[in-house]
Write an enzyme that holds these catalytic residues in place. Structure first.
Site, PDB file in Angstrom:
ATOM      1  N   GLN A   1     -30.237  66.182 -23.581  1.00 20.03           N
ATOM      2  CA  GLN A   1     -29.277  66.741 -22.534  1.00 20.03           C
ATOM      3  C   GLN A   1     -28.285  65.901 -20.995  1.00 20.03           C
ATOM      4  O   GLN A   1     -28.725  64.793 -21.108  1.00 20.03           O
ATOM      5  CB  GLN A   1     -30.185  66.888 -20.646  1.00 20.03           C
ATOM      6  CG  GLN A   1     -31.528  68.051 -21.737  1.00 20.03           C
ATOM      7  CD  GLN A   1     -32.243  68.415 -20.759  1.00 20.03           C
ATOM      8  OE1 GLN A   1     -32.508  70.050 -20.486  1.00 20.03           O
ATOM      9  NE2 GLN A   1     -32.232  67.617 -18.920  1.00 20.03           N
TER      10      GLN A   1
ATOM     11  N   ARG B   1     -57.468  55.352   0.601  1.00 20.17           N
ATOM     12  CA  ARG B   1     -55.432  55.245  -0.181  1.00 20.17           C
ATOM     13  C   ARG B   1     -55.658  53.492  -1.047  1.00 20.17           C
ATOM     14  O   ARG B   1     -55.877  52.829  -0.567  1.00 20.17           O
ATOM     15  CB  ARG B   1     -55.367  55.098   0.660  1.00 20.17           C
ATOM     16  CG  ARG B   1     -52.888  55.705   0.849  1.00 20.17           C
ATOM     17  CD  ARG B   1     -53.002  54.985   2.189  1.00 20.17           C
ATOM     18  NE  ARG B   1     -53.084  56.699   2.523  1.00 20.17           N
ATOM     19  CZ  ARG B   1     -51.712  57.928   2.707  1.00 20.17           C
ATOM     20  NH1 ARG B   1     -51.084  57.483   2.075  1.00 20.17           N
ATOM     21  NH2 ARG B   1     -51.952  58.593   3.087  1.00 20.17           N
TER      22      ARG B   1
END
Length: 310
Positions: free
Chosen positions: A15, A79
């Site tokens: 691309q 987390r």
């Protein structure tokens, strides 16, 4: 899809919106098909982003802000630090490899699928306007410019009227141009210059540059100057601004124009300044030359890919 050329066994879709793709990326991904037996290989980049999904009270996905979002890829109670988290793989749109057989079957019967992970600095994908300035800076540092080594700029020619000046003189180039002047900088002008020759000589003295003053500036006069300096066109950078400069602009190794110049719409300049004449355009082009010089000093070995190297 029908491929009529029976010599084609592998197809690669590259691309154009991924300007930092290098030949070694293509070669290594190709080897995953030719040597590892993959049927389909696509490029990815690893990202460390925590994702959330908006869900309303009934558990239905929604786009409203008044929702209770749920985490998609982390445990909120534990987390992790993003730099300690392995991250996730995202297609970066650089290329897609497939065997001929898999492609002709519409990619419906794929055997072995694999991804090729590219580093973030090479994973540039231009989708929206804001991607352009990011891509420009990334290409200068990480882009691929071919196997041929470009000669370093050893002479910088700059038109006075329309580039360095536009009815006003500034000292910005003087402050930043010291490193450029080590290689040689000539201010060029002719008898049609609105500034007097005496003032031009003063400008050249203040900036520490040479002055080329003639009846008219053309390729022949520039060739004479280059013979004196024992240089070739590829070693010259030139900054011009009008249609009369097109001859020189098209021959030098590196050219630049101010954003408000007449010639900006007439040639495919290698560098079009964001600043106008007399307001930092020359300094900006000088910065660009120094950036390219710094890049060449890194001596990054870049590979070339062709049929003989498969």
């Amino acid at each position: 899809m029908n491929i009529t050329n029976h010599e084609v066994d592998i197809v690669c879709h590259i691309q154009a919106t991924s300007p930092c793709l290098h030949p070694h990326h293509i070669r290594e991904a190709l080897q995953m098909i030719t040597e590892q037996g993959c049927d389909y290989v696509f490029s990815v980049v690893r990202r460390h982003q925590f994702r959330w999904e908006e869900v309303d009270k009934k558990g239905i996905k929604t786009s409203h802000k008044e929702t209770n979002p749920t985490s998609l890829n982390i445990d909120v109670a534990h987390r992790p630090r993003r730099q300690d988290w392995p991250g996730e793989l995202y297609e970066n749109g650089s290329f897609y490899f497939s065997t001929r057989t898999a492609l002709e079957n519409g990619l419906k019967q794929l055997g072995k699928i694999a991804y090729y992970e590219m580093l973030p600095e090479y994973s540039v994908d231009i989708d929206v306007d804001i991607d352009w300035p990011v891509a420009e800076q990334r290409v200068l540092r990480f882009g691929y410019f071919g196997r041929e080594e470009n000669a370093a700029v050893r002479l910088f020619l700059c038109k006075v009227s329309g580039c360095l000046t536009n009815g006003q003189l500034r000292n910005k180039f003087r402050q930043r141009g010291k490193k450029v002047r080590r290689e040689g900088v000539f201010l060029i002008s002719n008898v049609n210059e609105p500034l007097s020759k005496g003032l031009l000589e003063k400008v050249a003295q203040l900036t520490g540059c040479g002055l080329q003053f003639g009846e008219q500036q053309n390729g022949f006069e520039m060739e004479q100057l280059m013979k004196e300096k024992k240089l070739c066109w590829d070693e010259v950078a030139f900054m011009g601004e009008n249609s009369e400069d097109r001859e020189i602009l098209s021959q030098v190794g590196l050219n630049g124009v101010p954003c408000d110049s007449v010639v900006a719409d007439l040639i495919a300049a290698k560098y079009t300044c964001q600043r106008p004449a007399g307001n930092g355009a020359v300094r900006e082009f000088a910065e660009y030359i120094l950036m390219l010089k710094k890049k060449s000093l890194l001596q990054v070995l870049q590979e070339h890919i062709d049929r003989a190297n498969f």
